[in-house]
Design a protein around this motif. Structure first.
Motif, PDB file in Angstrom:
ATOM      1  N   ALA A   1       0.827  -1.204   0.000  1.00 53.14           N
ATOM      2  CA  ALA A   1       0.000   0.000   0.000  1.00 53.14           C
ATOM      3  C   ALA A   1       0.866   1.260   0.000  1.00 53.14           C
ATOM      4  CB  ALA A   1      -0.939   0.001   1.207  1.00 53.14           C
TER       5      ALA A   1
ATOM      6  N   ILE B   1       1.928   2.059  -3.474  1.00 51.81           N
ATOM      7  CA  ILE B   1       0.826   2.659  -4.239  1.00 51.81           C
ATOM      8  C   ILE B   1       0.619   4.112  -3.816  1.00 51.81           C
ATOM      9  CG2 ILE B   1      -1.671   2.577  -4.609  1.00 51.81           C
ATOM     10  CD1 ILE B   1      -1.337  -0.515  -4.423  1.00 51.81           C
TER      11      ILE B   1
ATOM     12  N   HIS C   1       0.871   7.863  -5.895  1.00 50.53           N
ATOM     13  CA  HIS C   1      -0.522   8.257  -6.123  1.00 50.53           C
ATOM     14  C   HIS C   1      -0.599   9.613  -6.798  1.00 50.53           C
ATOM     15  CE1 HIS C   1      -4.827   8.698  -5.387  1.00 50.53           C
ATOM     16  NE2 HIS C   1      -4.827   7.401  -5.079  1.00 50.53           N
TER      17      HIS C   1
ATOM     18  N   TYR D   1     -10.106   2.351   0.648  1.00 50.72           N
ATOM     19  CA  TYR D   1      -9.543   1.446  -0.361  1.00 50.72           C
ATOM     20  C   TYR D   1      -9.766   2.007  -1.764  1.00 50.72           C
ATOM     21  CZ  TYR D   1      -9.230  -2.399   3.119  1.00 50.72           C
ATOM     22  OH  TYR D   1      -8.933  -3.205   4.187  1.00 50.72           O
TER      23      TYR D   1
ATOM     24  N   MET E   1      -6.776   3.116  -4.313  1.00 54.05           N
ATOM     25  CA  MET E   1      -6.651   2.340  -5.551  1.00 54.05           C
ATOM     26  C   MET E   1      -7.419   2.979  -6.709  1.00 54.05           C
ATOM     27  SD  MET E   1      -4.642  -0.013  -4.665  1.00 54.05           S
ATOM     28  CE  MET E   1      -4.756  -1.084  -6.072  1.00 54.05           C
TER      29      MET E   1
ATOM     30  N   HIS F   1      -6.661   4.251  -9.393  1.00 55.59           N
ATOM     31  CA  HIS F   1      -6.177   3.932 -10.739  1.00 55.59           C
ATOM     32  C   HIS F   1      -6.478   2.490 -11.165  1.00 55.59           C
ATOM     33  CE1 HIS F   1      -3.134   2.357  -8.043  1.00 55.59           C
ATOM     34  NE2 HIS F   1      -2.786   1.557  -9.015  1.00 55.59           N
ATOM     35  N   ASP F   2      -6.990   1.662 -10.265  1.00 51.77           N
ATOM     36  CA  ASP F   2      -7.210   0.236 -10.540  1.00 51.77           C
ATOM     37  C   ASP F   2      -8.706  -0.024 -10.730  1.00 51.77           C
ATOM     38  OD1 ASP F   2      -7.669  -2.561 -10.212  1.00 51.77           O
ATOM     39  OD2 ASP F   2      -5.752  -2.761  -9.170  1.00 51.77           O
TER      40      ASP F   2
ATOM     41  N   GLU G   1     -10.353  -2.800  -8.544  1.00 56.22           N
ATOM     42  CA  GLU G   1     -10.538  -2.373  -7.156  1.00 56.22           C
ATOM     43  C   GLU G   1     -11.667  -1.352  -7.046  1.00 56.22           C
ATOM     44  OE1 GLU G   1      -9.223  -3.089  -4.089  1.00 56.22           O
ATOM     45  OE2 GLU G   1      -8.154  -4.782  -4.963  1.00 56.22           O
ATOM     46  N   GLN G   2     -11.773  -0.458  -8.023  1.00 54.94           N
ATOM     47  CA  GLN G   2     -12.860   0.519  -8.002  1.00 54.94           C
ATOM     48  C   GLN G   2     -14.207  -0.190  -8.043  1.00 54.94           C
ATOM     49  OE1 GLN G   2     -12.083   2.969 -11.397  1.00 54.94           O
ATOM     50  NE2 GLN G   2     -10.824   4.404 -10.258  1.00 54.94           N
TER      51      GLN G   2
END
Length: 149
Positions: free
Chosen positions: A45, A48, A52, A107, A111, A113-114, A117-118
């Motif tokens: 994390a 990431i 960010h 979360y 995340m 950009h993912d 995960e979104q």
């Protein structure tokens, strides 16, 4: 409200229990030894957060998580367990739903950009909102049996 097979309140309980099972699975599949002894989850994390796109996420992570990686590993792992068990059993359900919503928001933001995960975090957050405003603790819950909320 017309429903098929179950009542509306029972369908909300199914949603709540399903969300709890999702949190429990999130806890179950974590390599707790790696998280607690080697700090892999928080290190991942941190990587990431460091890259960010939003400065607030980078500085917030550095201020809140970086100074306490071991404590934060325990907080994350056991928060997921507590959310799962609370939602499955329907114990302190409104608190679990709000806590889960906040954790999903964190979360989701980390995340951003993912896409996968979104999707996961936005759907879990939506389930929390529906469970909260639908008062999903009215049926099949310890809250209901104990007369809480």
């Amino acid at each position: 409200m017309d429903t098929i097979w179950l009542t509306g309140a029972e369908w909300l309980a199914v949603l709540r229990i399903g969300l709890g099972l999702w949190w429990l699975e999130s806890w179950r599949h974590k390599d707790r030894k790696a998280w607690f002894e080697r700090g892999t989850g928080i290190a991942w994390a941190a990587g990431i957060a460091a890259g960010h796109r939003w400065r607030a996420v980078r500085s917030g992570f550095e201020a809140a998580v970086t100074p306490h990686p071991r404590v934060m590993a325990y907080v994350v792992v056991y928060a997921e367990l507590a959310l799962g068990l609370g939602l499955i059993t329907g114990f302190l359900t409104p608190i679990a739903l709000v806590g889960g919503l906040l954790l999903n928001a964190l979360y989701f933001t980390l995340m951003i950009h993912d896409v996968a995960e979104q999707g996961q975090n936005s759907m879990m957050a939506l389930m929390s909102v529906v469970g909260l405003f639908g008062m999903s603790w009215q049926t099949w819950s310890l809250d209901s049996a104990l007369g809480l909320f």
